[in-house]
Design a protein around this motif. Structure first.
Motif, PDB file in Angstrom:
ATOM      1  N   VAL B 118       0.880  -1.165   0.000  1.00 23.11           N
ATOM      2  CA  VAL B 118       0.000   0.000   0.000  1.00 23.11           C
ATOM      3  C   VAL B 118       0.913   1.209   0.000  1.00 23.11           C
ATOM      4  CG1 VAL B 118      -1.842   1.225   1.204  1.00 23.11           C
ATOM      5  CG2 VAL B 118      -1.734  -1.262   1.328  1.00 23.11           C
ATOM      6  N   LYS B 119       0.939   1.910  -1.103  1.00 22.03           N
ATOM      7  CA  LYS B 119       1.875   3.033  -1.286  1.00 22.03           C
ATOM      8  C   LYS B 119       3.292   2.633  -0.901  1.00 22.03           C
ATOM      9  CE  LYS B 119      -1.553   6.495  -0.382  1.00 22.03           C
ATOM     10  NZ  LYS B 119      -1.771   7.812   0.142  1.00 22.03           N
ATOM     11  N   GLY B 120       3.661   1.468  -1.374  1.00 24.92           N
ATOM     12  CA  GLY B 120       5.024   1.013  -1.147  1.00 24.92           C
ATOM     13  C   GLY B 120       5.260   0.312   0.173  1.00 24.92           C
ATOM     14  N   ILE B 121       4.298   0.425   1.106  1.00 24.92           N
ATOM     15  CA  ILE B 121       4.474  -0.269   2.391  1.00 24.92           C
ATOM     16  C   ILE B 121       4.052  -1.730   2.217  1.00 24.92           C
ATOM     17  CG2 ILE B 121       3.819  -0.352   4.836  1.00 24.92           C
ATOM     18  CD1 ILE B 121       3.045   2.622   4.578  1.00 24.92           C
ATOM     19  N   GLN B 122       4.986  -2.623   2.532  1.00 25.54           N
ATOM     20  CA  GLN B 122       4.680  -4.052   2.404  1.00 25.54           C
ATOM     21  C   GLN B 122       3.629  -4.465   3.419  1.00 25.54           C
ATOM     22  OE1 GLN B 122       6.232  -7.148   1.264  1.00 25.54           O
ATOM     23  NE2 GLN B 122       7.597  -6.315  -0.291  1.00 25.54           N
ATOM     24  N   VAL B 123       2.601  -5.167   2.934  1.00 27.04           N
ATOM     25  CA  VAL B 123       1.537  -5.626   3.832  1.00 27.04           C
ATOM     26  C   VAL B 123       1.059  -7.013   3.398  1.00 27.04           C
ATOM     27  CG1 VAL B 123       0.681  -3.274   4.232  1.00 27.04           C
ATOM     28  CG2 VAL B 123      -0.356  -4.693   2.440  1.00 27.04           C
ATOM     29  N   VAL B 124       0.292  -7.645   4.270  1.00 28.00           N
ATOM     30  CA  VAL B 124      -0.507  -8.793   3.853  1.00 28.00           C
ATOM     31  C   VAL B 124      -1.959  -8.375   4.030  1.00 28.00           C
ATOM     32  CG1 VAL B 124      -1.184 -11.163   4.376  1.00 28.00           C
ATOM     33  CG2 VAL B 124       1.231 -10.518   4.460  1.00 28.00           C
ATOM     34  N   GLY B 125      -2.765  -8.624   2.994  1.00 27.43           N
ATOM     35  CA  GLY B 125      -4.188  -8.288   3.076  1.00 27.43           C
ATOM     36  C   GLY B 125      -5.019  -9.554   3.009  1.00 27.43           C
ATOM     37  N   THR B 126      -6.091  -9.583   3.791  1.00 24.68           N
ATOM     38  CA  THR B 126      -7.057 -10.668   3.651  1.00 24.68           C
ATOM     39  C   THR B 126      -8.399 -10.030   3.329  1.00 24.68           C
ATOM     40  OG1 THR B 126      -7.163 -10.633   6.071  1.00 24.68           O
ATOM     41  CG2 THR B 126      -5.966 -12.460   5.061  1.00 24.68           C
ATOM     42  N   PHE B 127      -9.094 -10.621   2.362  1.00 25.70           N
ATOM     43  CA  PHE B 127     -10.277  -9.974   1.797  1.00 25.70           C
ATOM     44  C   PHE B 127     -11.426 -10.962   1.745  1.00 25.70           C
ATOM     45  CE2 PHE B 127      -6.334  -8.286   0.154  1.00 25.70           C
ATOM     46  CZ  PHE B 127      -6.486  -6.910   0.231  1.00 25.70           C
ATOM     47  N   PHE B 128     -12.481 -10.689   2.482  1.00 25.43           N
ATOM     48  CA  PHE B 128     -13.665 -11.561   2.442  1.00 25.43           C
ATOM     49  C   PHE B 128     -14.469 -11.280   1.180  1.00 25.43           C
ATOM     50  CE2 PHE B 128     -14.314 -13.986   6.384  1.00 25.43           C
ATOM     51  CZ  PHE B 128     -13.276 -13.505   7.156  1.00 25.43           C
ATOM     52  N   ASP B 129     -15.084 -12.334   0.667  1.00 25.99           N
ATOM     53  CA  ASP B 129     -15.945 -12.193  -0.504  1.00 25.99           C
ATOM     54  C   ASP B 129     -17.374 -12.574  -0.113  1.00 25.99           C
ATOM     55  OD1 ASP B 129     -17.154 -12.236  -3.042  1.00 25.99           O
ATOM     56  OD2 ASP B 129     -15.177 -12.590  -3.933  1.00 25.99           O
ATOM     57  N   CYS B 152       2.675 -12.829   7.895  1.00 28.55           N
ATOM     58  CA  CYS B 152       2.943 -11.564   8.596  1.00 28.55           C
ATOM     59  C   CYS B 152       3.990 -11.785   9.678  1.00 28.55           C
ATOM     60  CB  CYS B 152       1.680 -11.033   9.265  1.00 28.55           C
ATOM     61  SG  CYS B 152       0.443 -10.503   8.115  1.00 28.55           S
ATOM     62  N   PHE B 153       3.792 -12.861  10.416  1.00 25.41           N
ATOM     63  CA  PHE B 153       4.662 -13.187  11.540  1.00 25.41           C
ATOM     64  C   PHE B 153       6.087 -13.460  11.051  1.00 25.41           C
ATOM     65  CE2 PHE B 153       6.232 -15.979  14.935  1.00 25.41           C
ATOM     66  CZ  PHE B 153       5.879 -15.224  16.051  1.00 25.41           C
ATOM     67  N   ALA B 154       6.188 -14.248   9.995  1.00 30.30           N
ATOM     68  CA  ALA B 154       7.507 -14.647   9.473  1.00 30.30           C
ATOM     69  C   ALA B 154       8.297 -13.449   8.953  1.00 30.30           C
ATOM     70  CB  ALA B 154       7.335 -15.693   8.377  1.00 30.30           C
ATOM     71  N   GLU B 155       7.591 -12.513   8.307  1.00 33.90           N
ATOM     72  CA  GLU B 155       8.315 -11.398   7.671  1.00 33.90           C
ATOM     73  C   GLU B 155       8.062 -10.064   8.361  1.00 33.90           C
ATOM     74  OE1 GLU B 155       8.247 -11.413   3.336  1.00 33.90           O
ATOM     75  OE2 GLU B 155       7.222 -13.347   3.432  1.00 33.90           O
ATOM     76  N   ARG B 156       7.422 -10.120   9.516  1.00 40.79           N
ATOM     77  CA  ARG B 156       7.073  -8.920  10.257  1.00 40.79           C
ATOM     78  C   ARG B 156       6.337  -7.889   9.392  1.00 40.79           C
ATOM     79  NH1 ARG B 156       8.342  -8.865  15.337  1.00 40.79           N
ATOM     80  NH2 ARG B 156       7.721  -6.702  15.491  1.00 40.79           N
ATOM     81  N   LEU B 157       5.281  -8.359   8.732  1.00 38.52           N
ATOM     82  CA  LEU B 157       4.474  -7.470   7.901  1.00 38.52           C
ATOM     83  C   LEU B 157       3.151  -7.190   8.597  1.00 38.52           C
ATOM     84  CD1 LEU B 157       4.910  -9.179   4.407  1.00 38.52           C
ATOM     85  CD2 LEU B 157       6.175  -7.225   5.356  1.00 38.52           C
ATOM     86  N   PRO B 158       2.654  -5.974   8.473  1.00 41.92           N
ATOM     87  CA  PRO B 158       1.339  -5.688   9.055  1.00 41.92           C
ATOM     88  C   PRO B 158       0.233  -6.416   8.289  1.00 41.92           C
ATOM     89  CG  PRO B 158       2.136  -3.804   7.801  1.00 41.92           C
ATOM     90  CD  PRO B 158       3.255  -4.799   7.835  1.00 41.92           C
ATOM     91  N   LEU B 159      -0.856  -6.675   9.011  1.00 39.72           N
ATOM     92  CA  LEU B 159      -2.012  -7.364   8.419  1.00 39.72           C
ATOM     93  C   LEU B 159      -3.185  -6.399   8.325  1.00 39.72           C
ATOM     94  CD1 LEU B 159      -3.404 -10.095   7.581  1.00 39.72           C
ATOM     95  CD2 LEU B 159      -4.038 -10.344   9.986  1.00 39.72           C
ATOM     96  N   ILE B 160      -3.845  -6.449   7.164  1.00 41.26           N
ATOM     97  CA  ILE B 160      -5.069  -5.656   6.997  1.00 41.26           C
ATOM     98  C   ILE B 160      -6.170  -6.595   6.534  1.00 41.26           C
ATOM     99  CG2 ILE B 160      -6.163  -3.733   5.786  1.00 41.26           C
ATOM    100  CD1 ILE B 160      -2.934  -3.080   5.316  1.00 41.26           C
ATOM    101  N   ASN B 161      -7.242  -6.655   7.273  1.00 44.31           N
ATOM    102  CA  ASN B 161      -8.343  -7.528   6.865  1.00 44.31           C
ATOM    103  C   ASN B 161      -9.574  -6.694   6.506  1.00 44.31           C
ATOM    104  OD1 ASN B 161      -9.827 -10.227   6.790  1.00 44.31           O
ATOM    105  ND2 ASN B 161     -11.062  -9.070   8.243  1.00 44.31           N
ATOM    106  N   PHE B 162     -10.195  -7.051   5.375  1.00 48.65           N
ATOM    107  CA  PHE B 162     -11.477  -6.451   4.990  1.00 48.65           C
ATOM    108  C   PHE B 162     -12.555  -7.514   5.176  1.00 48.65           C
ATOM    109  CE2 PHE B 162      -8.455  -3.731   2.910  1.00 48.65           C
ATOM    110  CZ  PHE B 162      -9.059  -2.481   2.856  1.00 48.65           C
ATOM    111  N   SER B 163     -13.427  -7.329   6.161  1.00 52.31           N
ATOM    112  CA  SER B 163     -14.448  -8.348   6.394  1.00 52.31           C
ATOM    113  C   SER B 163     -15.748  -7.998   5.686  1.00 52.31           C
ATOM    114  CB  SER B 163     -14.681  -8.504   7.894  1.00 52.31           C
ATOM    115  OG  SER B 163     -14.936  -7.255   8.478  1.00 52.31           O
ATOM    116  N   ALA B 164     -16.442  -9.031   5.234  1.00 52.98           N
ATOM    117  CA  ALA B 164     -17.783  -8.923   4.655  1.00 52.98           C
ATOM    118  C   ALA B 164     -18.362 -10.319   4.802  1.00 52.98           C
ATOM    119  CB  ALA B 164     -17.729  -8.518   3.190  1.00 52.98           C
ATOM    120  N   SER B 165     -19.103 -10.532   5.882  1.00 52.98           N
ATOM    121  CA  SER B 165     -19.480 -11.901   6.207  1.00 52.98           C
ATOM    122  C   SER B 165     -20.704 -11.953   7.094  1.00 52.98           C
ATOM    123  CB  SER B 165     -18.311 -12.581   6.932  1.00 52.98           C
ATOM    124  OG  SER B 165     -18.701 -13.839   7.436  1.00 52.98           O
ATOM    125  N   GLY B 166     -21.550 -12.948   6.834  1.00 54.42           N
ATOM    126  CA  GLY B 166     -22.710 -13.180   7.693  1.00 54.42           C
ATOM    127  C   GLY B 166     -22.345 -13.935   8.954  1.00 54.42           C
ATOM    128  N   GLY B 167     -21.149 -14.541   8.983  1.00 57.73           N
ATOM    129  CA  GLY B 167     -20.750 -15.272  10.191  1.00 57.73           C
ATOM    130  C   GLY B 167     -20.169 -16.632   9.868  1.00 57.73           C
TER     131      GLY B 167
END
Lengths: 315, 292
Positions: B118-129, B152-167
């Protein structure tokens, strides 16, 4: 119909009624009454065994919710000594659907936390039908953190239809109250032993259900949603309740096979509610054995194996 | 039909109605204000209504396209697939539901995990569908999420999650409930390593996802107007026998009750998250994107 018995237990109830009648017959009759009573009692045991050896899922659901079933306080009384009930999340409420406090198990100090159902309507209203509000999960978390601080093992007793679905509960962030407990329990530095004693309803149950050992009583249930909810959402009909209950794999036996729980604790003949003392003894023995085993593990190893077990779910 | 009637979430359960997605065709109608909108224009506007600002539900891939930098994307745990362990069958077989969902969404399951920037910052993203069986969380979603946390843990990367879920996904029985514990435990490990986790709640985030990973962010952001809560609105109405207050369980309600840090529109999402991350990671302030 005898209301102390469930629908599928009525043949047993009829036999027992017959035995009761015989007891009051005057002894001058020709047949030997005590022999007849003994014969009928043996028959009743056989009948109970037969009925309970092939229960379907919905029958187990009824047993798990049986109003006479022992609840958390019944076990606290029979398994532990010197229970001091502790109240409050320190922010909002005393908390009555979840009870907790320090006690002794075989003289050694422990922390107990569990949902408490009522038996009468009045009790149930006081206990909110064992459906906790967010502050009750926060109270549970406070007690767990205290247990960690003073190195007390934690015993949780799960018996709830689910976390309370109310306006206030949402305002006070029910979701976060549950997730925070899952988060904290996964790394709490003290042994945690969880037992589903009746109804293990959804996230509201899981919020007391993350531990080193998860036990279920033989006729308790544990599920993502109630069978009623599942039938209405997936089948759109309550007529399919029995089918839904079966499909959900919510009994101790099925969950043990799926490796989602660690142990099944046997119930006395006819279910826990037929003999509180035997049930409590069985459970006490299981809890002591598990704790003895867990105490032998170094803390880091305990936490690692707790973590690995959580990661194994669904793999 | 009123908006709450379309939602059938019951406690920790699956939500099937997906009538709020992006409509097909050249012209679309806004779900909120009913204004007709030109589809291409809607897409250019990140699927936000040009008239009223309503945020349409979007797929995981659409989200990735608008959120991560164009280059340097690498999908994680792509091979993880759902398994029908209970041989579950309601009016339909779960196996068939899965096949149909996979065909329709073009995804293996309801979560996509992606390493990127994200703007050059290394991240891991998780995206619900949400279009995949209501974004419900079963074993595959849980496993993918944990793989992402491990990365994230292995490479010390921040995590960003986008949730969209009934449960939780009911067709997987208690296995689905256990994913709540599994994902929360993984996040506890990440937190112990002081690695940031930003949770973005999008419409809808309810039940088992809301009561686990989604509410465990260091920073919790909601998109405007999203439905967010633990219990389904019908269940609450039936339990308390009261009319629910206006805006109940919507983003503003959560902000007002202290449950989230901020509400961020889709247009500002990259700017805000990059800016937050840069501070948490002690990086220089990234330049702001100019939208359009």
């Amino acid at each position: 119909m005898n209301l102390d018995f469930l629908d599928f237990e009525q043949p047993i109830a009829e036999l027992l009624a017959k035995i009761e009648e015989l007891r009051y017959v005057t002894t001058d009759s020709k047949i030997n009454i005590s022999q007849e009573i003994a014969r009928l009692e043996a028959k009743s045991r056989e009948l109970t065994k037969a009925i309970f050896s092939s229960l379907d899922a919905m029958q187990v659901v009824k047993l798990a919710r049986h109003p006479q079933r022992p609840h958390t306080l019944d076990y606290i009384e029979r398994i532990f000594t010197n229970f001091d009930e502790l109240f409050g999340d320190r922010h909002f409420a005393k908390g009555t659907a979840i009870i907790g406090g320090t006690a002794r198990l075989n003289d050694r100090p422990v922390m107990i936390i569990g949902q408490q159902k009522g038996r009468t309507t009045k009790e149930n209203l006081e206990r909110n039908f064992a459906m906790p509000n967010p502050e009750e999960y926060r109270k549970a978390l406070r007690l767990m953190e205290m247990a960690e601080k003073f190195q007390l093992p934690v015993f949780t007793f799960i018996d709830t239809p689910g976390a309370y679905p109310g306006i206030g509960a949402e305002e006070r962030n029910q979701s976060e109250a549950i997730s925070r407990n899952l988060f904290a329990m996964s790394k709490l530095r003290t042994p945690i032993i969880c037992t589903v004693i009746g109804e293990g309803g959804s996230g509201g149950a899981l919020a007391l259900g993350v531990g080193d050992k998860v036990l279920m009583l033989q006729y308790s249930i544990y599920a993502t949603i109630s069978p009623e909810g599942c039938a209405s959402i997936l089948w759109r009909s309550q007529d399919k309740l029995a089918e839904a209950a079966e499909a959900m794999h919510l009994t101790a036996e099925k969950l043990f096979k799926l490796k989602l729980i660690d142990q099944i604790v046997s119930e006395p003949l006819g279910g826990a509610h037929r003999n509180y003392e035997v049930m409590a003894q069985n459970l006490k023995q299981a809890l002591i054995d598990d704790l003895t085993h867990l105490r032998k593990m170094p803390m880091d190893k305990l936490l690692q194996s707790r973590y690995e077990k959580l990661m194994s779910f669904g793999r | 039909m009123s908006w709450f009637k379309r939602l059938i979430t019951t406690k920790i359960s699956t939500n099937y109605s997906d009538k709020k997605g992006v409509p097909e065709g050249i012209w679309a109608k806004c779900n909120a204000c009913n204004a007709p909108v030109y589809h291409a224009e809607l897409e250019r506007n990140l699927f936000v209504c040009l008239k009223c600002g309503y945020h349409f539900r979007i797929t995981a891939r659409q989200r990735i396209d608008m959120f991560l930098d164009k280059d340097g994307r690498y999908e994680l745990a792509e091979e993880v697939r759902p398994v029908d362990r209970l041989k579950f069958k309601d009016v339909k077989k779960y196996k068939d539901r899965l096949a149909a969902a996979q065909e329709a969404a073009g995804e293996n399951d309801a979560l996509v995990a992606m390493k990127g920037r994200v703007k050059g910052i290394q991240v891991v993203g998780t995206f619900f569908d949400f279009s995949f069986i209501g974004g419900s969380m079963g074993a595959a979603v849980g496993e993918k999420f944990v793989c992402a946390v491990d990365a994230c843990f292995a490479e010390r990367l921040p995590l960003i999650n986008f949730s969209a879920s009934g449960g939780a996904r009911m067709q997987e029985g208690l296995i689905s409930l256990m994913q709540m514990a599994k994902t929360s435990a993984a996040l506890a490990k990440l937190a112990a390593a002081d690695i940031p986790f930003i949770s973005v709640l999008t419409d809808p985030t309810t039940g088992g996802v809301s009561a686990s990973l989604a509410t465990l962010g260091d920073i919790i952001i909601a998109e405007p107007g999203a439905l967010i809560g633990f219990a389904g609105q019908r269940v609450i109405e039936q339990t308390v026998r009261q009319q629910l207050p206006e805006g109940f369980q919507r983003s503003q309600f959560l902000l007002d009750h202290g449950a989230i840090d901020m509400i961020v529109s889709r247009h500002d999402m990259r700017n805000i998250i990059a800016s937050l991350l840069a501070k948490l990671l002690h990086l220089e302030q990234p330049p702001a994107d100019e939208f359009n």
